[in-house]
Design a protein around this motif. Structure first.
Motif, mmCIF file in Angstrom:
data_model
loop_
_atom_site.group_PDB
_atom_site.id
_atom_site.type_symbol
_atom_site.label_atom_id
_atom_site.label_comp_id
_atom_site.label_asym_id
_atom_site.label_seq_id
_atom_site.Cartn_x
_atom_site.Cartn_y
_atom_site.Cartn_z
ATOM 1 N N UNK A 146 0.832 -0.589 -0.069
ATOM 2 C CA UNK A 146 0.209 0.296 0.149
ATOM 3 C C UNK A 146 1.220 1.065 -0.348
ATOM 4 N N UNK A 147 0.343 2.214 -0.963
ATOM 5 C CA UNK A 147 1.296 3.404 -0.822
ATOM 6 C C UNK A 147 -0.073 4.964 -0.417
ATOM 7 N N UNK A 148 1.152 6.393 -0.261
ATOM 8 C CA UNK A 148 0.469 7.541 -0.442
ATOM 9 C C UNK A 148 0.961 6.611 -1.554
ATOM 10 N N UNK A 149 -0.545 8.405 -1.991
ATOM 11 C CA UNK A 149 -0.420 8.733 -3.228
ATOM 12 C C UNK A 149 -1.522 9.967 -3.365
ATOM 13 N N UNK A 150 -1.362 10.949 -4.301
ATOM 14 C CA UNK A 150 -2.630 11.521 -4.657
ATOM 15 C C UNK A 150 -3.588 11.765 -5.932
ATOM 16 N N UNK A 151 -4.359 12.062 -6.416
ATOM 17 C CA UNK A 151 -5.326 11.847 -6.848
ATOM 18 C C UNK A 151 -5.515 13.322 -7.796
ATOM 19 N N UNK A 152 -4.933 14.617 -6.817
ATOM 20 C CA UNK A 152 -4.852 15.743 -7.244
ATOM 21 C C UNK A 152 -4.075 16.461 -6.186
ATOM 22 N N UNK A 153 -3.267 17.531 -6.552
ATOM 23 C CA UNK A 153 -2.746 18.250 -5.876
ATOM 24 C C UNK A 153 -3.153 18.631 -4.218
ATOM 25 N N UNK A 154 -4.727 18.892 -3.646
ATOM 26 C CA UNK A 154 -5.010 18.730 -2.703
ATOM 27 C C UNK A 154 -5.532 17.132 -2.292
ATOM 28 N N UNK A 155 -5.657 16.403 -2.874
ATOM 29 C CA UNK A 155 -6.411 15.374 -1.780
ATOM 30 C C UNK A 155 -5.335 13.984 -1.991
ATOM 31 N N UNK A 156 -4.842 13.618 -1.083
ATOM 32 C CA UNK A 156 -3.866 12.715 -1.037
ATOM 33 C C UNK A 156 -4.203 10.979 -0.501
ATOM 34 N N UNK A 157 -4.182 10.244 -0.628
ATOM 35 C CA UNK A 157 -5.469 8.609 -0.413
ATOM 36 C C UNK A 157 -4.245 7.876 -0.158
ATOM 37 N N UNK A 158 -4.338 7.327 0.237
ATOM 38 C CA UNK A 158 -3.526 5.708 1.066
ATOM 39 C C UNK A 158 -4.122 4.585 0.405
ATOM 40 N N UNK A 159 -3.271 3.797 -0.517
ATOM 41 C CA UNK A 159 -4.297 2.499 -0.740
ATOM 42 C C UNK A 159 -3.547 1.610 -2.027
#
Length: 533
Positions: free
Chosen positions: A283-296
């Motif tokens: 599992x990893x940190x990522x961003x779908x957009x500059x404002x929204x960080x998601x994990x998975x």
């Protein structure tokens, strides 16, 4: 041994007694009538090669249950309860009204058998054969690609929790490690559950604890540095590798330390490919957009936009170039060409600007396809100033001419350095803020990128095609990632298991789409009713 469905009905057969209560045209009614046509016993025979022992649940029944489970996003326990108590499930799977169902561990058993087989995604393959036989994709040239982030099944761990957890894992799975930990790890009692008891509001206490844990990890790794691990199993080697990773990814020498005095602190940055949990190291940190960080994890999908049929899918780590949107789309492109899908020849591939890289456009161009992809926006070095498109590139001559008329060669690394020419240039204020002058970095497929930007600006019909077809894949992604307005959360750990879940979910969604379009079986042939094609 493999179990098979009996042709004769039981006295309390659910379909015979209450089948009329299940609405026609839905998944439950379809599976009640055709589960053995879609998931034949012959397709699953290799899972039970011995032919001995107690008969399993019939393959057609279990495949139907696995598809319904992913469609309804149920846990194993909830699935077993539905098969035991829900009349719709009993009708769909051919059970008797008084059938007690099965233990939830049966689902784990079947998933493991499928995962270890030579065809782990055969449920998805079976539905794809139905799709192909209906001809719903025949002659349809469009494919749209998109991705979404799916939350992982574990809690994100902080640095301290990861260090303690990684050391404990080594103690559990590496031969002799428990004794080594007792001998060399003095910063914490790793037999005591939970976090250490310290004053967490005191910065010095936290830094002292981090130093102790990192030093323990390094001491344990040093104790095994010269050990021959050839006889160890994969979990033991992976545990040591994970310990080495978490001991280095989040820490740096403390202020005033050179890294040799044993003083450490949590780093003032985030590692680019940071492991966020020792429970699920993929599992990893990522961003779908500059404002929204998601994990998975990242779920990728390719679909035919008009019908919504999913033609390919992949679940990957959320970071890494090979797992990026254009990286996976190239794999979809290659798989589509290898399959020779429907003999359709050139396709139109739709994607948002994330897919507008030169490499992906180049792969599509080389394969003879059309890329209907929104170009990435250009950013000027100076606000309102010149962009790369204001420079004239002459590839045959290997030169670039700037807006002021200065020409410079393209280097082997495809850099263009204007340097001193910018010093007295009257247009430099609109071009660069660098004291050393403007430098361009040209992509090796620069001509394709320029043409795409020019076509997008000059051809309104291209933008209209994009507007009509591209948004449809977002609905497909929404069906994959949510149910009943609720965002789904993955139930498994690791890329392999979660990818298997994704293939079962896309199989269920495709089958549901076909059923909604009037899927029928006539004379052994799958077809769609004429009024729905």
């Amino acid at each position: 041994m493999q179990g098979v469905e009996r042709e004769d009905r039981e006295l309390l057969d659910a379909q015979a007694l209450v089948g009329h209560l299940v609405p026609e045209g839905g998944m439950f009614a379809f599976l009640a009538a055709h589960r053995h046509d879609v998931f034949s016993d012959e397709e699953f025979e290799d899972l039970f090669p011995s032919g001995r022992g107690r008969p399993s649940i019939p393959a057609s029944v279990m495949a139907s249950i696995l598809v319904l489970q992913t469609l309804h996003d149920l846990s194993d326990r909830e699935t077993a309860e539905a098969a035991r108590c829900d009349l719709r499930w009993k009708v769909a799977t051919g059970m008797a009204l008084d059938h007690k169902g099965f233990d939830p561990s049966t689902l784990v058993y079947w998933r493991k058998r499928l995962a270890k087989s030579t065809r782990p995604h055969r449920i998805n393959d079976a539905v794809r054969r139905v799709v192909e036989e209906t001809g719903i994709l025949r002659g349809r040239r469009q494919r749209a690609v998109d991705s979404t982030i799916l939350a992982d099944a574990v809690a994100t761990q902080d640095t301290i929790t990861q260090l303690i957890s990684a050391i404990r894992r080594v103690g559990r799975v590496v031969p002799g490690a428990a004794e080594q930990i007792a001998a060399v790890c003095t910063g914490h009692d790793y037999d005591v559950p939970g976090k250490p008891v310290i004053d967490w509001d005191e910065p010095g206490a936290k830094e002292t604890l981090v130093s102790a844990l990192v030093n323990d990890a390094n001491a344990l790794l040093e104790a095994y540095s010269g050990v021959d691990d050839d006889e160890w199993d994969e979990p033991a080697r992976a545990a040591l590798a994970l310990l080495a990773l978490v001991a280095g990814q989040d820490v740096e020498p403390a202020e005033g330390s050179d890294g040799t005095d044993g003083r450490w602190r949590i780093a003032r940055r985030v590692a680019p490919d940071r492991v966020i949990s020792t429970v699920d190291p993929e599992a990893r940190h990522t961003r779908k957009s500059p404002e929204a960080r998601r994990d998975g994890y990242r779920a990728h999908v390719a679909a035919e936009p008009e019908t919504g049929i999913i033609t390919d899918e992949a679940l990957t780590k959320a970071t890494g170039t090979e797992n990026s949107d254009p990286g996976v789309a190239e794999k979809f492109l290659a798989a589509d060409a290898e399959a020779g899908a429907d003999g359709a020849g050139a396709r139109e591939w739709y994607g948002d600007s994330a897919y507008g890289t030169g490499y992906l456009r180049g792969a599509m161009h080389d394969a003879g396809h059309d890329a209907v992809i929104k170009p990435k926006p250009l950013h000027a070095a100076v606000e309102g100033g010149f962009t790369v498109d204001d420079f004239t590139v002459d590839e045959p001559a290997g030169t670039v001419t700037c807006p002021a008329g200065n020409t410079r060669p393209i280097t082997k690394a495809r850099h263009v350095i204007f340097g001193a020419l910018c010093r007295d240039c009257p247009l430099s204020a609109r071009c660069t803020t660098s004291k050393s002058g403007r430098t361009l970095d040209l992509h090796e497929r620069d001509a394709l990128l320029r043409r795409a930007r020019a076509d997008w600006a000059a051809k309104p019909e291209l933008r209209e095609k994009y507007r009509q077809n591209r948004p449809n894949v977002e609905r497909v992604v929404s069906h994959i990632a949510s149910r009943g307005g609720r965002r789904l959360k993955l139930r498994y750990r690791g890329t392999e298991k979660n990818h298997a879940w994704l293939t079962r979910r896309t199989a269920g969604l495709n089958l549901r789409t076909l059923v909604g379009r009037g899927l029928v079986r006539t004379a052994g042939i799958w077809a769609l009713t004429p009024q729905t094609t």
